[in-house]
Write a protein that holds these residues in place. Structure first.
Motif, mmCIF file in Angstrom:
data_model
loop_
_atom_site.group_PDB
_atom_site.id
_atom_site.type_symbol
_atom_site.label_atom_id
_atom_site.label_comp_id
_atom_site.label_asym_id
_atom_site.label_seq_id
_atom_site.Cartn_x
_atom_site.Cartn_y
_atom_site.Cartn_z
ATOM 1 N N MET A 158 0.847 -1.115 -0.195
ATOM 2 C CA MET A 158 0.028 -0.089 -0.040
ATOM 3 C C MET A 158 0.823 1.085 0.059
ATOM 4 S SD MET A 158 -3.131 -0.912 -0.249
ATOM 5 C CE MET A 158 -3.909 -2.309 -0.085
ATOM 6 N N THR A 207 -3.769 11.628 0.419
ATOM 7 C CA THR A 207 -4.684 10.396 0.450
ATOM 8 C C THR A 207 -5.029 10.423 -0.697
ATOM 9 O OG1 THR A 207 -5.737 11.678 2.498
ATOM 10 C CG2 THR A 207 -7.478 10.153 1.390
ATOM 11 N N ILE A 250 -6.332 5.195 0.956
ATOM 12 C CA ILE A 250 -5.212 5.216 1.836
ATOM 13 C C ILE A 250 -4.497 6.674 2.118
ATOM 14 C CG2 ILE A 250 -2.743 4.402 1.769
ATOM 15 C CD1 ILE A 250 -3.619 2.696 -0.589
ATOM 16 N N SER A 251 -4.301 6.751 3.185
ATOM 17 C CA SER A 251 -3.590 7.958 3.944
ATOM 18 C C SER A 251 -2.347 7.909 4.355
ATOM 19 C CB SER A 251 -4.758 8.548 4.976
ATOM 20 O OG SER A 251 -5.969 9.026 4.463
ATOM 21 N N VAL A 305 0.447 4.747 8.615
ATOM 22 C CA VAL A 305 -0.415 4.168 7.378
ATOM 23 C C VAL A 305 -1.731 3.900 7.901
ATOM 24 C CG1 VAL A 305 -0.533 3.191 5.197
ATOM 25 C CG2 VAL A 305 1.643 3.445 6.193
ATOM 26 N N THR A 306 -2.869 4.619 7.161
ATOM 27 C CA THR A 306 -4.174 3.927 7.429
ATOM 28 C C THR A 306 -4.864 3.964 6.240
ATOM 29 O OG1 THR A 306 -5.154 6.343 7.643
ATOM 30 C CG2 THR A 306 -4.632 5.328 9.674
ATOM 31 N N TYR A 307 -5.813 3.059 6.134
ATOM 32 C CA TYR A 307 -6.620 2.744 4.714
ATOM 33 C C TYR A 307 -7.809 2.353 5.022
ATOM 34 C CZ TYR A 307 -5.581 -2.362 5.354
ATOM 35 O OH TYR A 307 -5.579 -3.738 5.989
ATOM 36 N N THR A 351 -11.967 0.917 8.408
ATOM 37 C CA THR A 351 -10.594 1.452 8.416
ATOM 38 C C THR A 351 -9.700 0.707 9.401
ATOM 39 O OG1 THR A 351 -11.750 3.758 8.498
ATOM 40 C CG2 THR A 351 -9.305 3.466 9.300
ATOM 41 N N SER A 388 -5.101 -0.117 10.312
ATOM 42 C CA SER A 388 -3.825 0.484 10.170
ATOM 43 C C SER A 388 -2.686 -0.427 10.081
ATOM 44 C CB SER A 388 -3.590 1.383 11.327
ATOM 45 O OG SER A 388 -3.559 0.722 12.544
#
Length: 225
Positions: free
Chosen positions: A14, A99, A107-108, A135-137, A143, A145
């Motif tokens: 990712m 983002t 994905i952020s 990373v978070t998605y 949601t 991480s």
């Protein structure tokens, strides 16, 4: 210049973001200007038979330091902003928070900054560090991480008196290798990158190998202000 870190983070599974650097190294004392930074400075490359432009389009100030915003024609897929700056002998790349919505997955990532090279090092000298990714998605409204680790190791390969590319001779050229190792969810991606910077000119060659795929571009023209 995507081949420093940005593209590596995207292909790693990712994304990774880099919010801190634990190298603890000094920025050093500069031995010359190997990347002239001024708005509208432009470098034009031969990228596999096509023309590819790298340009400084503006400036922003972060924590009291002026950073120079880059436009790279070869790095427009995700549209993530990035900048360069010089502190002492060290040249840094900074990438903005971003983002990305890719195939329905949002994905952020936080922005990051890494040292690209140091002009005061002698051949075979190295620098290294690790950045801590956040990373978070979001997938289908859920949601999650990921934990990730980005390790970089740079090496001053050579300080060449002269280099000739596309019929032009450049003097006082630094040849730098940068190895990026990205681990996300126990998956490792390794990228080997090589950059050449000519004194008072800037970047003149880029090479990258990632997971068996290679890319290269060489300077054909430049405009400095």
């Amino acid at each position: 210049m995507k081949k420093i870190v940005l593209a590596i983070l995207f292909v790693s599974l990712m994304l990774a973001s880099c919010s801190s650097d634990d190298s603890g190294e000094s920025n050093g004392v500069s031995t010359g200007n190997y990347w002239p930074m001024a708005v509208n400075n432009t470098w034009v490359f031969d990228d596999n038979g096509t023309s590819s432009e790298l340009k400084i389009t503006g400036t922003d100030v972060f924590n009291g330091t002026t950073y120079y915003k880059l436009y790279d024609a070869s790095d427009s897929t995700f549209g993530v902003e990035n900048w360069v700056t010089k502190k002492g002998a060290t040249y840094f790349q900074k990438v903005a928070d971003a983002t990305i919505n890719q195939d329905g997955i949002v994905i952020s990532m936080e922005g990051y900054e890494v040292p690209m090279f140091k002009d005061d090092l002698q051949p075979n000298a190295t620098w290294s560090g690790t950045v801590s990714p956040k990373v978070t998605y979001n997938v289908n409204g859920q949601t999650a991480s990921l934990t990730a680790k980005v390790k970089y190791t740079g090496t001053m390969l050579e300080k060449a008196p002269t280099v000739t590319l596309n019929g032009e001779t450049y003097t006082d050229v630094l040849k730098i290798k940068l190895k990026i190792e990205v681990t996300i969810a126990n998956q490792l991606t390794v990228a080997d990158q090589e950059y050449w910077f000519a004194k008072d000119v800037g970047p003149i060659r880029e090479y990258q190998s990632t997971n068996g795929e290679t890319s290269e571009r060489t300077i054909i023209d430049y405009i400095l202000n």
